[in-house]
Design a protein around this motif. Structure first.
Motif, PDB file in Angstrom:
ATOM      1  N   GLY A 111       0.708  -1.408   0.067  1.00 55.64           N
ATOM      2  CA  GLY A 111       0.252  -0.123   0.237  1.00 55.64           C
ATOM      3  C   GLY A 111       0.208   1.049   0.273  1.00 55.64           C
ATOM      4  O   GLY A 111       0.734   2.076   0.231  1.00 55.64           O
ATOM      5  N   LYS A 112       2.449   1.129  -0.549  1.00 53.82           N
ATOM      6  CA  LYS A 112       2.766   2.506  -0.873  1.00 53.82           C
ATOM      7  C   LYS A 112       3.233   2.760  -2.270  1.00 53.82           C
ATOM      8  O   LYS A 112       2.747   2.311  -3.083  1.00 53.82           O
ATOM      9  CB  LYS A 112       4.073   2.448   0.262  1.00 53.82           C
ATOM     10  CG  LYS A 112       3.875   1.436   1.382  1.00 53.82           C
ATOM     11  CD  LYS A 112       5.493   0.867   1.946  1.00 53.82           C
ATOM     12  CE  LYS A 112       5.414   0.497   3.433  1.00 53.82           C
ATOM     13  NZ  LYS A 112       6.927   0.566   3.933  1.00 53.82           N
ATOM     14  N   LYS A 113       3.779   4.003  -2.352  1.00 45.95           N
ATOM     15  CA  LYS A 113       3.989   4.893  -3.468  1.00 45.95           C
ATOM     16  C   LYS A 113       5.236   4.803  -3.852  1.00 45.95           C
ATOM     17  O   LYS A 113       6.209   5.159  -3.626  1.00 45.95           O
ATOM     18  CB  LYS A 113       3.552   5.808  -3.820  1.00 45.95           C
ATOM     19  CG  LYS A 113       1.952   6.247  -3.595  1.00 45.95           C
ATOM     20  CD  LYS A 113       1.533   7.416  -3.312  1.00 45.95           C
ATOM     21  CE  LYS A 113      -0.192   7.628  -3.396  1.00 45.95           C
ATOM     22  NZ  LYS A 113      -0.189   8.963  -3.588  1.00 45.95           N
ATOM     23  N   VAL A 114       5.445   4.295  -5.480  1.00 46.25           N
ATOM     24  CA  VAL A 114       6.424   4.311  -6.011  1.00 46.25           C
ATOM     25  C   VAL A 114       6.307   5.618  -7.144  1.00 46.25           C
ATOM     26  O   VAL A 114       5.306   5.653  -7.699  1.00 46.25           O
ATOM     27  CB  VAL A 114       6.756   3.406  -7.521  1.00 46.25           C
ATOM     28  CG1 VAL A 114       7.631   3.935  -8.371  1.00 46.25           C
ATOM     29  CG2 VAL A 114       7.227   1.726  -6.439  1.00 46.25           C
ATOM     30  N   VAL A 115       6.841   6.747  -6.924  1.00 40.69           N
ATOM     31  CA  VAL A 115       6.409   8.181  -7.652  1.00 40.69           C
ATOM     32  C   VAL A 115       7.917   8.132  -8.212  1.00 40.69           C
ATOM     33  O   VAL A 115       8.633   7.979  -8.731  1.00 40.69           O
ATOM     34  CB  VAL A 115       6.695   9.233  -6.589  1.00 40.69           C
ATOM     35  CG1 VAL A 115       6.793  10.692  -7.533  1.00 40.69           C
ATOM     36  CG2 VAL A 115       5.756   8.610  -5.864  1.00 40.69           C
TER      37      VAL A 115
END
Length: 143
Positions: A111-115
Motif C-alpha cells: 500500500g506504498k507508492k512509487v513516484v
C-alpha cells in the motif's frame, strides 16, 4: 514518512538538487541510494568521473538529504525494506526491468507508492561531460 531515491549522482548539479529537494518535500527522512562504480557499469557505458566516496560526501553535505547508502548490487528492494521506505522516487527512464518490477510489486502490495518524476531539463551529468569535451575540442582546434 521515509522517502527513498537512487542514482549515480556524478557531477552533482541543479537537476540532482531539484530531485532531492522534491524528495524532502514528500517526507520527513530522505534516504539516497548511490550506485557504486560496479553497479553503474551494468547500465551506463562509462563509470562515474567522481569517486564513490566523494559522491557520498557531497550528498551527505546537502541539508535535504538525511541518509546516504551506497549499493553494490542492482537491487533496490533490499534497501527499501531496510530503511522502511514509504515512497520510492525514481526518474522517467525507470523501465520494466525485473529489479524495477520487484520494487513496484512490493510497494503496491504494501500500500506504498512509487513516484515517477520527469528529469530536470536544465542539466545532466551526461550534458556536463559533453560540454567539457566540446569546449576542450574547441580550445585544441584554435591553438
Amino acid at each position: 514518512m521515509v522517502v527513498y531515491t537512487v542514482g549515480t549522482f556524478d557531477l552533482l548539479h541543479v537537476g540532482h538538487l531539484a530531485l532531492l529537494e522534491y524528495c524532502a518535500s514528500l517526507g520527513d527522512t530522505v534516504v539516497v541510494g548511490i550506485a557504486s562504480d560496479e553497479v553503474v557499469r551494468l547500465y551506463k557505458p562509462n563509470i562515474p568521473i567522481i569517486p564513490l566516496e566523494q559522491r557520498i560526501e557531497m550528498l551527505q553535505a546537502l541539508r535535504c538529504v538525511n541518509i546516504v547508502i551506497p549499493y553494490h548490487k542492482l537491487d533496490y528492494l533490499s534497501i527499501c525494506k531496510d530503511v522502511k521506505a514509504d515512497l520510492f522516487v525514481i526518474g522517467e527512464d525507470w523501465g520494466r526491468k525485473p529489479h524495477n518490477q520487484d520494487v513496484e510489486n512490493y510497494f503496491n502490495a504494501q500500500g506504498k507508492k512509487v513516484v515517477q518524476i520527469k528529469y530536470n531539463p536544465r542539466n545532466s551529468s551526461t550534458k556536463i561531460k559533453q560540454d567539457i569535451i566540446d569546449q576542450f575540442q574547441v580550445v585544441n582546434v584554435t591553438e
